[in-house]
Design a protein around this motif. Structure first.
Motif, short mmCIF file in Angstrom:
data_model
loop_
_atom_site.label_atom_id
_atom_site.label_comp_id
_atom_site.label_asym_id
_atom_site.label_seq_id
_atom_site.Cartn_x
_atom_site.Cartn_y
_atom_site.Cartn_z
N HIS A 280 0.81 -1.21 0.00
CA HIS A 280 0.00 0.00 0.00
C HIS A 280 0.85 1.27 0.00
CE1 HIS A 280 -3.45 2.41 -0.21
NE2 HIS A 280 -2.75 3.23 0.55
N HIS A 329 -6.62 -3.41 3.67
CA HIS A 329 -7.79 -3.31 2.79
C HIS A 329 -7.56 -4.11 1.50
CE1 HIS A 329 -6.01 0.74 1.17
NE2 HIS A 329 -5.49 -0.27 0.54
N HIS A 330 -6.35 -4.62 1.31
CA HIS A 330 -6.12 -5.51 0.18
C HIS A 330 -6.40 -6.95 0.57
CE1 HIS A 330 -4.17 -2.40 -2.26
NE2 HIS A 330 -3.72 -1.95 -1.10
CU CU Z 1 -3.97 -0.05 -0.68
#
Ligand code: CU
Ligand code: HEM
Lengths: 600, 240
Positions: A280, A329-330
């Motif tokens: 991220h 969030h992945h």
């Molecule tokens: Cu991300």
């Protein structure tokens, strides 16, 4: 006019650091090959990154050909398709974007923009490039080893990344991991230089809050990289152990073709955490330099100071900080605890706030500006539109309930291409059109540039807009062919053909761009000094292109921020950062009131 | 405010105290960290990055220790030596830890004498530090050999979870590499101190900049960091 009003310049701090003595190269080899000059290193980085990026572009054509016209190309097997997406994704994200923004633009612009003679440790900086080149060569080698490059996807998730069913299991994955480790080592050497140069080697008068936003973006992105790459490094080393020594860091007990493998007890999810703790922030490593550069392009070509400079700086810093607490969030579909999902969805949505501030400020910079629709400006505007687009689909995907059905569909592919593929690439193009005259002394050809811009900009939408729709109707990502699937209408195939044609045309436009770069180097119109009439220091060097050591005898002294455009009362519509207050020419009729910005 | 050129850490510049001073430095031009030479700033940032590497290694080790289903071997039994017929747990590790921590002391003294420009003492103390470091690596090699003889491999061991061996070799190996690199650096710098390179401002190695005694402190920073990391490895791997 300005919202940053530092104290008047009556007092200038004396020099704290002695002027440095640079290494003076004598031969061609030490000047241009084993060069310690950040500007030469920058160009080495940029050429290498663009060259390997072109490879990734060709790979994307092959992927698109396969998706648009399945059953037509016998040389693309299902395994080859997986290898194509893996190499395409990894090259684009790491070896092109990261290297070009930080190694390329970082090296060229940081010393010039902060008024330094070079990076603080030129020798280490030189090593950085050569290790990067080695990493690229190792990566390229993986195309040619038996079994070919790895097909594990750019995320390299174990256990499949090192199991027999995955293409490139024998050598490809090993070379990929080795290349990543090398890249990180090389990057670290450069990154330390960029950070220390910004912190400790600025010229007199150049306070942090007078730095152009380009420097801020690259600076914060470099810090992110120095803190995020370690996670990838550790992941790569441990996976290498799993693959070569048969350890089980990431490998659970696995039964393959009825046979129990020697692995057991490791945690595949651990790799996902390590990967995304890097992955991220990586998005912002390529986005933040873009943010910074776009701010400067907008300001210069709209002849207006950037709106809300301080806010822009803090937004960059806050986004950088927050980017370390959103990684999972992945991993909504990894089966993690829903409470975690709740936390990460919340932090993801919070990042949208500083990001939105930046977008508003860009738009407000344009508001009633004296907009020149030059090529850099066109690309900058295209960036804003594209970034908003990709950002909004990001808000969708940040929510667990929306992400779960959309995960691993073409919607995700469309989202991340918009936000971290097309958008940063548009900035890179804009930046190249903007700084090419500085680097080469010549302008890029306008006609070819406009062709390149319109085809790329419109084409990108023709490629990626339909992909959102494909994702909605359930077309999965990383599929070699969808064949006849009950829930996918046949029209999806037609749409895929359309996308492929668009992708090929956009690809062609890039060839024109490369041609323009080379052609203009010899035949381009000679540029005047400071052709965009910009204020920042890189344009104020005694020679253009800047010579070794950048500044001739005396280092520049900075009296103002980088955004004194259209200052009321000044005769010129821009005041370079190193223009002393008593040298500011005053416009007719303003003699009495003077120039307000003279005191900033 | 700032005064003369200060590439060397001779006298501190007078500045406002406390938080105000920090803000004043950061909002000033030229340098955010006043009196901090480039090399030292660079080392600090590198160490920050390296901290993330070791943290990731240690967190990963804890994760696999928790994810594996096989019981974890008992470190105090594995790392014990029989000396004079008596089985003493963790004795070698205790000695290694003691040596490494002592080496931090000699290193700190070397830094002090470096700034006093006492070339001889500085060089000798650096050599002592390097000797401590080398003996640490030597004992580590002994421990590896012993474990390998007892059948510990990265992929398995006689007593339980295979992740024990994997993490052990990975983490101590990575740390040992750091110590070895430190020893090499110490030797190289000690030689230059001895020769007087930093008084004559000869160009440094690994850089085309002129060297000075700050390099002793920078080496020291790295060395203390490596020691500090060892304390965490000791606590989390051996004592847990
Ligand atoms: Cu991300
Ligand atoms: C002409 C430009 C491009 C085209 C036509 C293109 C096309 C594609 C296609 C067809 C896929 C595979 C979709 C699938 O089957 O899952 C893909 C994957 C990907 N692309 Fe691109 N792409 C382009 C540029 C870029 C750029 C500039 C980036 C930089 C961020 C990028 C990053 C990625 C990544 C990370 C993946 C995922 C790979 C994976 O699933 O492992 N692409 N691209």
């Amino acid at each position: 006019m300005t919202d940053v009003t530092p104290e008047t310049t009556s007092y200038l701090a004396p020099a704290e650091v002695e002027d440095v003595e640079l290494y003076h190269p004598k031969s061609f080899v030490t000047k241009y090959i084993w060069s310690q000059d950040a500007k030469v290193i920058a160009i080495q980085y940029a050429v290498t990154a663009i060259a390997i990026g072109l490879v990734a572009l060709v790979l994307s054509w092959m992927m698109r050909l396969q998706l648009g016209f399945p059953d037509t190309f016998s040389f693309i097997s299902p395994e080859a398709y997986l290898q194509l997406i893996t190499m395409h994704g990894m090259i684009m994200v790491i070896y092109l974007l990261t290297a070009l923004f930080l190694g390329g633009f970082g090296n060229y612009l940081i010393p010039l923009m902060v008024g330094a003679r070079d990076m603080v440790f030129p020798y280490v900086n030189m090593l950085s490039y050569w290790v990067y080149l080695l990493a690229v060569l190792v990566l390229v080698a993986s195309f040619f080893v038996p079994g070919g490059s790895t097909g594990a996807g750019w995320t390299l998730y174990p256990p499949q990344a090192i199991l027999a069913g995955t293409p490139g299991q024998s050598y490809g994955i090993i070379l990929m991991l080795a290349s990543l480790a090398l890249f990180i080592i090389g990057f670290t050497m450069g990154g330390l230089n960029y950070v220390v140069t910004v912190l400790q080697a600025r010229t007199r008068g150049m306070t942090l809050m007078r730095m152009p936003l380009t420097v801020w973006g690259i600076f914060v992105a470099t810090i992110l990289a120095l803190l995020a790459f370690p996670a990838l490094f550790v992941g790569a080393v441990m996976m290498m152990f799993d693959r070569l020594l048969g350890t089980s860091f990431f490998m659970p007990q696995i039964v393959e073709f009825g046979e129990s493998l020697k692995y057991g007890g490791g945690s595949p999810i651990l790799f996902q955490h390590l990967f995304w703790f890097f992955g991220h922030p990586e998005v912002y490593i390529v986005a933040l330099p873009g943010f910074g550069i776009v701010s400067d392009l907008l300001s210069v070509h709209a002849r207006k100071n950037i709106f809300g400079y301080r806010m822009m700086v803090w937004a960059i810093v806050v986004i950088g900080g927050l980017s370390f607490v959103v990684w999972a969030h992945h991993m909504y579909v990894s089966g993690m605890n829903p409470y975690f999902g709740f936390f990460f969805a919340t932090s993801t949505l919070i990042i949208a706030v500083p990001t939105a501030i930046k977008v508003y400020n860009w738009v407000l910079t344009l508001w009633r500006g004296n907009i020149h629709l030059t090529l850099p400006m066109l690309f900058a505007i295209a960036f804003i539109i594209t970034f908003v687009n990709g950002g909004i689909t990001g808000l969708f995907l940040g929510n667990v309930v929306v992400d779960v059905p959309l995960s691993d569909t073409m919607f995700v592919v469309a989202h991340f291409h918009m936000v971290m593929g097309v958008a940063p690439i548009l900035v890179i193009f804009g930046a190249i059109y903007h700084w090419y005259p500085l680097m080469s002394g010549r302008m890029l050809n306008q006609a070819m540039g406009h062709f390149h811009f319109w085809v790329t900009f419109i084409g990108a939408y023709l490629i990626y807009f339909p992909m959102h729709y494909l994702g909605f109707i359930g077309v999965p990502r990383r599929y070699y062919a969808i064949g006849e699937t009950e829930f996918i209408p046949l029209s999806a195939a037609t749409l895929n053909e359309f996308i492929t044609v668009a992708a090929l045309i956009v690809g062609l436009a890039q060839v024109v761009f490369i041609f323009n770069l080379v052609w203009s180097l010899f035949k381009g119109e000679k540029s005047v000094k400071n052709p965009w009439r910009a204020t920042s220091l890189e344009w104020q060097t005694p020679q253009m292109p800047p010579a070794h050591g950048n500044w001739g005898k005396e280092l520049p002294v900075v009296y103002r921020w980088a955004y004194d455009y259209s200052v009321p009362g000044a005769a010129e519509d821009f005041l370079p950062q190193n223009l002393a207050p008593d040298q500011v020419a005053i416009a007719k009729g303003h003699e009495a009131s003077g120039v307000r910005a003279a005191a900033t | 405010m700032a005064q003369a050129a200060m590439t060397e850490t001779a006298e501190p510049i007078s500045r406002p105290d406390g938080l105000r001073g920090i803000v004043a430095d950061f909002s000033s031009d030229q340098r955010a960290f006043k009196n901090v030479p480039w090399g030292k700033a660079m080392m600090w940032i590198f160490l920050l990055s390296d901290t993330f590497i070791f943290s990731c290694f240690l967190l990963s080790y804890m994760t696999v220790r928790w994810s594996t289903e096989v019981p974890w071997p008992n470190p105090s039994e594995v790392f014990s030596l029989t000396i004079g017929g008596q089985n003493i747990p963790l004795i070698l590790i205790a000695i290694m830890t003691f040596i490494l921590i002592s080496s931090s002391g000699t290193m700190a003294m070397a830094v002090k004498f470096g700034y006093a420009r006492d070339r001889k003492k500085t060089a000798i103390l650096m050599l002592v530090t390097a000797a401590f470091g080398a003996s640490f690596v030597g004992m580590q090699a002994f421990e590896w050999t012993k474990l390998i003889h007892e059948g510990v491999r990265p992929w398995g061991n006689p007593w339980g979870a295979p992740q024990f061996g994997s993490s052990f070799f990975l983490i101590t190996g990575f740390h040992g590499t750091h110590v070895s690199i430190g020893v090499i650096f110490l030797l190289a710098i000690a030689r230059k101190v001895w020769r007087g390179d930093y008084d004559s401002q000869r160009k440094g190695f690994f850089t085309s900049r002129k060297g000075n005694y700050e390099i002793v402190e920078i080496t020291g920073l790295y060395w203390h960091f490596v020691d500090l990391v060892w304390v965490f490895i000791f606590a989390l791997f051996y004592l847990w």
